[in-house]
Write a protein that holds these residues in place. Structure first.
Motif, mmCIF file in Angstrom:
data_model
loop_
_atom_site.group_PDB
_atom_site.id
_atom_site.type_symbol
_atom_site.label_atom_id
_atom_site.label_comp_id
_atom_site.label_asym_id
_atom_site.label_seq_id
_atom_site.Cartn_x
_atom_site.Cartn_y
_atom_site.Cartn_z
ATOM 1 N N MET A 130 0.847 -1.193 0.000
ATOM 2 C CA MET A 130 0.000 0.000 0.000
ATOM 3 C C MET A 130 0.880 1.239 0.000
ATOM 4 O O MET A 130 1.749 1.380 0.853
ATOM 5 C CB MET A 130 -0.873 -0.001 1.254
ATOM 6 N N THR A 131 0.682 2.092 -0.955
ATOM 7 C CA THR A 131 1.470 3.321 -0.969
ATOM 8 C C THR A 131 0.722 4.412 -0.241
ATOM 9 O O THR A 131 -0.460 4.619 -0.439
ATOM 10 C CB THR A 131 1.745 3.789 -2.411
ATOM 11 N N ARG A 132 1.451 5.060 0.618
ATOM 12 C CA ARG A 132 0.864 6.157 1.383
ATOM 13 C C ARG A 132 1.999 7.122 1.675
ATOM 14 O O ARG A 132 3.075 6.709 2.110
ATOM 15 C CB ARG A 132 0.273 5.607 2.679
ATOM 16 N N THR A 133 1.783 8.400 1.405
ATOM 17 C CA THR A 133 2.797 9.400 1.702
ATOM 18 C C THR A 133 2.320 10.249 2.871
ATOM 19 O O THR A 133 1.224 10.810 2.824
ATOM 20 C CB THR A 133 3.052 10.294 0.469
ATOM 21 N N LYS A 134 3.153 10.299 3.898
ATOM 22 C CA LYS A 134 2.801 11.049 5.099
ATOM 23 C C LYS A 134 3.609 12.342 5.139
ATOM 24 O O LYS A 134 4.843 12.292 5.168
ATOM 25 C CB LYS A 134 3.072 10.211 6.348
ATOM 26 N N ILE A 135 2.918 13.447 5.115
ATOM 27 C CA ILE A 135 3.591 14.742 5.020
ATOM 28 C C ILE A 135 3.287 15.580 6.264
ATOM 29 O O ILE A 135 2.124 15.682 6.679
ATOM 30 C CB ILE A 135 3.101 15.517 3.768
ATOM 31 N N VAL A 136 4.344 16.150 6.847
ATOM 32 C CA VAL A 136 4.150 17.117 7.929
ATOM 33 C C VAL A 136 4.665 18.460 7.427
ATOM 34 O O VAL A 136 5.803 18.556 6.959
ATOM 35 C CB VAL A 136 4.924 16.720 9.206
ATOM 36 N N LEU A 137 3.830 19.473 7.500
ATOM 37 C CA LEU A 137 4.231 20.812 7.076
ATOM 38 C C LEU A 137 4.031 21.739 8.270
ATOM 39 O O LEU A 137 2.923 21.834 8.801
ATOM 40 C CB LEU A 137 3.364 21.243 5.888
ATOM 41 N N ILE A 178 -1.587 11.130 1.758
ATOM 42 C CA ILE A 178 -2.099 10.924 0.408
ATOM 43 C C ILE A 178 -1.759 9.495 0.025
ATOM 44 O O ILE A 178 -0.590 9.088 0.120
ATOM 45 C CB ILE A 178 -1.460 11.923 -0.577
ATOM 46 N N GLY A 179 -2.778 8.716 -0.350
ATOM 47 C CA GLY A 179 -2.518 7.302 -0.628
ATOM 48 C C GLY A 179 -3.419 6.759 -1.714
ATOM 49 O O GLY A 179 -4.281 7.459 -2.250
ATOM 50 N N ASP A 180 -3.199 5.480 -2.031
ATOM 51 C CA ASP A 180 -4.017 4.837 -3.058
ATOM 52 C C ASP A 180 -5.152 4.029 -2.450
ATOM 53 O O ASP A 180 -6.118 3.699 -3.119
ATOM 54 C CB ASP A 180 -3.142 3.925 -3.932
ATOM 55 N N GLU A 181 -5.014 3.690 -1.161
ATOM 56 C CA GLU A 181 -6.098 2.963 -0.507
ATOM 57 C C GLU A 181 -6.580 3.769 0.685
ATOM 58 O O GLU A 181 -5.897 4.688 1.132
ATOM 59 C CB GLU A 181 -5.598 1.591 -0.021
ATOM 60 N N LYS A 182 -7.733 3.393 1.199
ATOM 61 C CA LYS A 182 -8.327 4.150 2.302
ATOM 62 C C LYS A 182 -7.329 4.308 3.453
ATOM 63 O O LYS A 182 -6.682 3.361 3.858
ATOM 64 C CB LYS A 182 -9.591 3.432 2.795
ATOM 65 N N VAL A 206 4.022 12.971 -5.550
ATOM 66 C CA VAL A 206 2.811 12.273 -5.135
ATOM 67 C C VAL A 206 1.692 12.396 -6.164
ATOM 68 O O VAL A 206 0.770 11.588 -6.193
ATOM 69 C CB VAL A 206 2.385 12.782 -3.737
ATOM 70 N N MET A 207 1.797 13.401 -7.045
ATOM 71 C CA MET A 207 0.780 13.523 -8.098
ATOM 72 C C MET A 207 1.294 14.449 -9.204
ATOM 73 O O MET A 207 2.204 15.257 -8.975
ATOM 74 C CB MET A 207 -0.511 14.080 -7.529
ATOM 75 N N PRO A 208 0.703 14.342 -10.399
ATOM 76 C CA PRO A 208 1.121 15.216 -11.504
ATOM 77 C C PRO A 208 0.811 16.679 -11.204
ATOM 78 O O PRO A 208 -0.173 16.985 -10.516
ATOM 79 C CB PRO A 208 0.286 14.726 -12.692
ATOM 80 N N ILE A 209 1.614 17.548 -11.751
ATOM 81 C CA ILE A 209 1.537 18.970 -11.466
ATOM 82 C C ILE A 209 0.203 19.595 -11.903
ATOM 83 O O ILE A 209 -0.266 20.562 -11.296
ATOM 84 C CB ILE A 209 2.733 19.702 -12.135
ATOM 85 N N ASP A 210 -0.440 19.014 -12.938
ATOM 86 C CA ASP A 210 -1.680 19.602 -13.452
ATOM 87 C C ASP A 210 -2.768 19.689 -12.388
ATOM 88 O O ASP A 210 -3.522 20.652 -12.323
ATOM 89 C CB ASP A 210 -2.216 18.770 -14.626
#
Lengths: 251, 187, 368
Positions: B1-8, B55-59, B142-146
């Motif tokens: 499962m891909t999931r990106t965890k971001i802290v800003l 942000i991920g591909d699964e719930k 994590v996603m395309p720029i568009d």
């Protein structure tokens, strides 16, 4: 055989016939106020529009006194329950009935805010200068020097403040254009009824009304008939009996 | 499962939550699973502001995570607050032109970028947070720029309509941020 | 009649507080009474913003006492009314909730838990579990749904209105500040398209029919003269409550069938448990989840069965064992040993649980 001449008691249709004798103590003022209220409801034809709410304290004994839909709530909470009803169902003539404790102590924030917002309801406050049901403690309206269970040596205004004047306070914060504020007394039933008629007419027209009624509590006052009304007369000197705010067009 | 965890994390007023909102809106539009928690305290303004984005591909399961894949810190106080979200797998990014301290945690990589300085010198201080957005997009891929551009349009469209040159300025800031990371990763 | 905002299935990306307002509209709620307290404010913000479209009603009251009691007034007047609160607001609203319990008023309230006791944090906790289930000077004749995310919020807010009016017990959505403030996708729908019809909400004050002609006046009260009279009443409530529980109690199991270690968690912590379970299962560790959806009433039989099947249980909460106390009473007599991971007012992460489970394994011979 002696024939007894019996006349049926005269009971307004907004009063509940079925309960028989009221549950109030002998000599209590609540019955006078409630019966007057029922007559005025009849007179104005408001039985179907009226919703009556009562507090905890002696006023709770009125939970089945009226022949309209009624609800008995918690101490001080009659006001929000009733404006909850009138907000949800506009056109309802909401009546919140309470004592001086429910109105001016534990429910004072509701009295203040309902007055300021001009909630479409009547707040009817029976002021007998003590907490009756709990055994006669000092209330916000206890007279200077008055002996109660919590002021056994007389109310000392130095430490407890002066008696709260509900009608004056409410008069100072309402919108005078749509509010009726008055103080009345059980010593003059005719005037009491006239005051209640103005109050309910104003509510039926969409306004806010507050009526404080000076009342009697011979049981906790430990007074006989003469002294009871003597004390009431003194209260009437201290708490001014009059219409404080009358919107234009009412009368 | 891909999931990106971001802290800003940054100071209140730096636009941390605005950027986070654009980021997660873009992710939502890109049909990703998203979970975003804005950090919030008693005060309405001021204090360290932190955005937790996943942000991920699964719930997404856990709403709050213990360690970020990427932790971006935009002030000294943010560096102090965010130590706890960093471990050996974390990419740490901080603004060298704002922070006086340097993050010292053991991590995968530390990238220092002078985003605020660049915004001030070359673009406008007001697009500082958009540079940071570019940094995040390039660092996480994590996603395309568009999708990001369309989310920016959604968030800032009204301002763009009033002043069309703002759109160009924001796009420049976004690209500038992306290049900053690309450059630093080459070094 | 309020206007529905959602007619066909619509996927949206919102905060949980916004979802609650939309769900209340979908349930055809007609009136909200409310008072500001973080982290539930955006429920009424959203409700107010939508008023021109929904044609519903709103009153901002002077405090939570008033919000609770005026909600009762609205319900007695025959409206599908509701309120929301959190933390210290939940404490003082217990006065009204207690009256709703006594008078069998279908009171609906969303509780967005924050840290406690007292003011504490405005952020997040699971520390109002006990208060929401058992607050007031009574027996806890209440229904409490603990949600774990935005789809739950939407589904169970709609359900709560029907449960409340069908069984006439105060009904709560127990969520938290994270759920209120976080954003994630949610599928919104018109309940009618899912075969859900809303229960009628008849008025008790100004009820249908002319007094003295069609009916007697209603005299609603919560006072009793005699002790026995009260007990008789409450025994009737208990019977109704037990009957209701058979139909209302809900739970969720996740990979619990063959679990040797069973995590028991509710609300959003259950989601962290799922993250941990997936990671641990990849390492071959048999872990599962039992998540009560109704904290009150609990789904007792499924709970006991799940506990019986497992070799160890792990209670985890963002509180000091408030759910565990409720659960332990219901699994009395079972001998499965248990461990705990309690973080008072702080979120439990997947990593927290992975570490805890590994610790349990290394310190026990039960699981190889």
């Amino acid at each position: 055989m002696v024939e007894l001449l019996s006349l049926p008691p005269e009971i307004p249709s907004a009063q509940n016939m079925k309960v028989g004798a009221s549950k109030f103590c002998p000599g209590c003022g609540h019955g006078i106020i409630l019966k007057s209220l029922a007559y005025v409801i009849d007179e104005l034809g408001l039985q179907e529009r009226a919703v009556f709410g009562c507090d905890i304290g002696c006023s709770l004994l009125s939970w089945n006194y009226m022949n309209v839909d009624t609800v008995q709530t918690h101490h001080g909470r009659t006001t929000p329950v009733i404006y909850g009803v009138t907000r949800a169902n506009p056109g309802t003539v909401g009546i919140a009935y309470m004592g001086d404790g429910g109105g001016l102590a534990i429910g004072a924030q509701h009295l203040v805010n309902a007055s300021v917002r001009g909630e479409n309801m009547l707040i009817l406050l029976c002021n007998n200068t003590n907490y009756g049901m709990t055994g006669g403690q000092m209330s916000p309206t206890t007279m200077p020097g008055q002996i109660t269970e919590t002021t056994p040596y007389g109310r000392d205004c130095e430490t407890t403040g002066k008696p709260a004047k509900g009608a004056e306070m409410v008069a100072s914060i309402v919108d005078p254009g749509k509010s009726f504020v008055a103080r009345s007394t059980v010593s003059n039933v005719r005037k009491l009824r006239a005051t209640l008629k103005k109050a309910l007419t104003n509510v039926a027209n969409g306004g806010f009304s507050f009526v404080e009624v000076l009342s009697i509590c011979p049981l906790n006052w430990r007074t006989n008939n003469k002294d009871t009304f003597g004390r009431l007369a003194k209260m009437e000197e201290f708490f001014e009996v009059k219409d404080f705010v009358v919107p234009e067009g009412l009368n | 499962m891909t999931r990106t965890k971001i802290v800003l994390a940054g100071e209140g007023g730096q636009g941390v939550q605005s950027v986070a909102k654009i980021l997660v809106e873009a992710g939502y539009e890109a049909n990703k699973e998203i979970l975003y928690i804005p950090n919030f305290g008693v005060e309405q303004r001021g204090g360290v502001s932190i955005a937790f984005c996943q942000i991920g591909d699964e719930k997404i399961g856990e709403p709050r995570f213990s360690k970020g894949d990427i932790v971006i810190m935009l002030s000294d106080r943010a560096i102090e607050r965010c130590q706890t979200y960093i471990d050996k797998n974390t990419v740490v990014i901080y603004d060298t032109s704002v922070c006086h301290t340097k993050p010292t945690a053991e991590c995968k990589e530390i990238i220092g970028i002078p985003a605020n300085q660049i915004a001030h010198d070359e673009l406008s201080v007001r697009v500082f947070n958009i540079i940071i957005l570019g940094v995040i997009i390039e660092a996480t891929k994590v996603m395309p720029i568009d999708y990001v551009k369309s989310a920016m349009e959604h968030a800032l469209g009204k301002k763009f309509d009033k002043k069309p040159e703002l759109r160009e300025l924001n796009y420049k800031a976004l690209e500038c941020g992306m290049k900053l990371v690309a450059k630093s990763q080459c070094v | 009649m309020v206007k529905k905002l959602i007619e066909k299935d619509t996927k949206m990306f919102l905060t949980g507080n916004e979802v609650i307002a939309y769900a209340a509209n979908a349930a055809q709620a007609e009136f909200m009474y409310g008072y500001p307290i973080t982290p539930q404010n955006e429920i009424m913000h959203t409700w107010c913003k939508l008023l021109p479209k929904t044609e519903a009603g709103f009153l901002q009251t002077e405090d939570e006492i008033s919000a609770g009691f005026s909600t009762i007034g609205g319900i007695l007047a025959g409206k599908r009314a509701f309120t929301a609160t959190a933390g210290p607001g939940n404490v003082i609203m217990q006065d009204a909730m207690s009256m709703a319990e006594m008078m069998r008023i279908p009171f609906v309230c969303a509780v967005m838990q924050r840290g406690g006791p007292s003011t504490a944090t405005v952020i997040y906790a699971q520390q109002e579990t006990n208060l929401t289930c058992f607050g007031g000077n009574g027996e806890g004749f209440r229904i409490v749904y603990s949600t774990s995310g935005h789809q739950d919020l939407y589904d169970y807010v709609i359900k709560a209105f029907n449960t409340a009016w069908k069984y006439r017990f105060p009904t709560f959505i127990l969520a938290d500040g994270y759920q209120g403030k976080m954003r994630e996708p949610v599928m919104m729908y018109d309940p009618a398209t899912r075969g859900i019809t809303m229960e009628p909400t008849p008025a008790q004050l100004r009820a249908v029919g002319k007094i003295g002609v069609d009916r007697d006046a209603n005299h609603l009260r919560n006072t009793f003269n005699l002790e026995e009279e009260l007990m008789e009443h409450l025994e009737g409530y208990q019977k109704d409550f037990d009957e209701m529980a058979k139909e209302v109690a809900e739970y969720e199991e996740y990979r619990a069938e063959d679990a040797e270690i069973l995590i028991i968690a509710h609300g959003i912590v259950a989601r962290s448990a799922k993250t941990a379970i997936d990671a641990l299962r990849e390492k071959g560790i048999k872990v599962g989840l039992f998540r009560p959806i109704t904290i009150r009433p609990l789904a007792v039989e499924p709970l006991r069965n799940a506990v019986k099947r497992s070799k160890q249980i792990l209670f985890t909460e963002s509180a000091n064992g408030q759910l565990a106390r409720i659960v332990l009473e219901k699994i009395y007599g079972l001998t499965t040993p248990y461990s705990t991971l309690y973080k008072m007012g702080v979120g439990v992460t997947g990593d927290d649980l992975i570490n805890k489970v590994q610790e349990m394994i290394s310190s026990s011979q039960v699981v190889a």
